[in-house]
Design a protein around this motif. Structure first.
Motif, PDB file in Angstrom:
ATOM      1  N   CYS A  70       0.840  -1.200   0.000  1.00  0.00           N
ATOM      2  CA  CYS A  70       0.000   0.000   0.000  1.00  0.00           C
ATOM      3  C   CYS A  70       0.877   1.252   0.000  1.00  0.00           C
ATOM      4  CB  CYS A  70      -0.902   0.021   1.226  1.00  0.00           C
ATOM      5  SG  CYS A  70      -0.021   0.140   2.808  1.00  0.00           S
ATOM      6  N   GLY A 118      -4.600   3.639  -7.263  1.00  0.00           N
ATOM      7  CA  GLY A 118      -5.038   2.286  -6.978  1.00  0.00           C
ATOM      8  C   GLY A 118      -6.535   2.244  -6.772  1.00  0.00           C
ATOM      9  N   THR A 120      -8.855  -0.268  -4.896  1.00  0.00           N
ATOM     10  CA  THR A 120      -8.864  -1.434  -4.024  1.00  0.00           C
ATOM     11  C   THR A 120     -10.211  -1.587  -3.320  1.00  0.00           C
ATOM     12  OG1 THR A 120      -7.890  -0.065  -2.274  1.00  0.00           O
ATOM     13  CG2 THR A 120      -6.375  -1.374  -3.617  1.00  0.00           C
ATOM     14  N   HIS A 123     -10.914  -0.990   0.559  1.00  0.00           N
ATOM     15  CA  HIS A 123      -9.632  -1.082   1.251  1.00  0.00           C
ATOM     16  C   HIS A 123      -8.655  -0.014   0.757  1.00  0.00           C
ATOM     17  CE1 HIS A 123     -11.004  -4.861   2.907  1.00  0.00           C
ATOM     18  NE2 HIS A 123     -11.297  -5.268   1.691  1.00  0.00           N
ATOM     19  N   PHE A 126      -3.425  -3.737  -0.793  1.00  0.00           N
ATOM     20  CA  PHE A 126      -3.504  -5.094  -1.317  1.00  0.00           C
ATOM     21  C   PHE A 126      -2.820  -5.967  -0.280  1.00  0.00           C
ATOM     22  CE2 PHE A 126      -3.467  -2.561  -5.229  1.00  0.00           C
ATOM     23  CZ  PHE A 126      -4.604  -3.058  -5.859  1.00  0.00           C
ATOM     24  N   ALA A 137      -8.604  -8.270  -0.663  1.00  0.00           N
ATOM     25  CA  ALA A 137      -8.449  -6.998  -1.382  1.00  0.00           C
ATOM     26  C   ALA A 137      -7.915  -7.270  -2.779  1.00  0.00           C
ATOM     27  CB  ALA A 137      -7.497  -6.068  -0.625  1.00  0.00           C
ATOM     28  N   GLY A 139      -8.149  -5.709  -6.944  1.00  0.00           N
ATOM     29  CA  GLY A 139      -8.368  -4.429  -7.603  1.00  0.00           C
ATOM     30  C   GLY A 139      -7.335  -4.199  -8.674  1.00  0.00           C
TER      31      GLY A 139
END
Length: 187
Positions: A70, A118, A120, A123, A126, A137, A139
């Protein structure tokens, strides 16, 4: 051997003709060269992101732990701000916080070229579990060049298996489509 005045160099007209030819060639090559550099930047950035995802996933499998990927804020917590450094770190308690530097597996500094964002879901991260699966998670990460040219955009999708895949241009408009079949936008 005697030289005449004509044998000593080039005339002004000859030099101007050569300069005009060089200018014409340069004007034809410059857009292609610029596109080549942009494409090279794209490949470099996408390669770095895929490497980061794969390192996070492989570490989760190899070390039999949970790994989180992240953007990390100043408090060492996962953030929604994808302009921050991306960090892959060991997160066995799933706190989404880097408590110690030894947790960090790989850190990707702030984007140098283009922007990333991102998606996600709910969230901010990942996560990969010990079997390499995306832990709750999934995405994508979208990269766009600084000039906003969507034909150079790329999207990396992370599926439930935790594997990254590149989005493709399925309709031939030179812009990759997102998972819903819509062209990726760089706004």
């Amino acid at each position: 051997m005697k030289f005449s005045s004509r044998d000593r160099g080039i005339t002004l007209v000859e030099m101007l003709v050569v300069l005009v030819i060089v200018a014409i060639v340069a004007m034809q090559v410059t857009p292609s060269f610029t596109r080549l550099l942009s494409t090279s930047d794209r490949h470099s950035e996408i390669s770095d992101l895929i490497t980061l995802i794969n390192v996070a996933r492989n570490t989760a499998i190899y070390e039999q732990t949970t790994v989180t990927l992240c953007p990390v804020d100043a408090d060492s917590r996962c953030s929604r701000d994808w302009k921050l450094p991306l960090v892959a770190f060991r997160d066995p308690q799933r706190t989404k916080t880097v408590a110690m530097p030894s947790q960090i597996i790989w850190q990707r500094q702030i984007n140098r070229i283009g922007t990333i964002r991102g998606a996600t879901g709910i969230h901010t991260y990942f996560q990969f579990n010990s079997s390499g699966l995306a832990y709750g998670a999934i995405g994508n990460i979208t990269w766009c060049p600084d000039n906003g040219d969507a034909t150079l955009a790329a999207q990396i999708r992370i599926n439930m298996g935790g594997r990254p895949t590149l989005a493709k241009d399925r309709d031939g408009d030179d812009i990759v489509e997102d998972s819903g079949g819509r062209p990726v936008a760089c706004s």
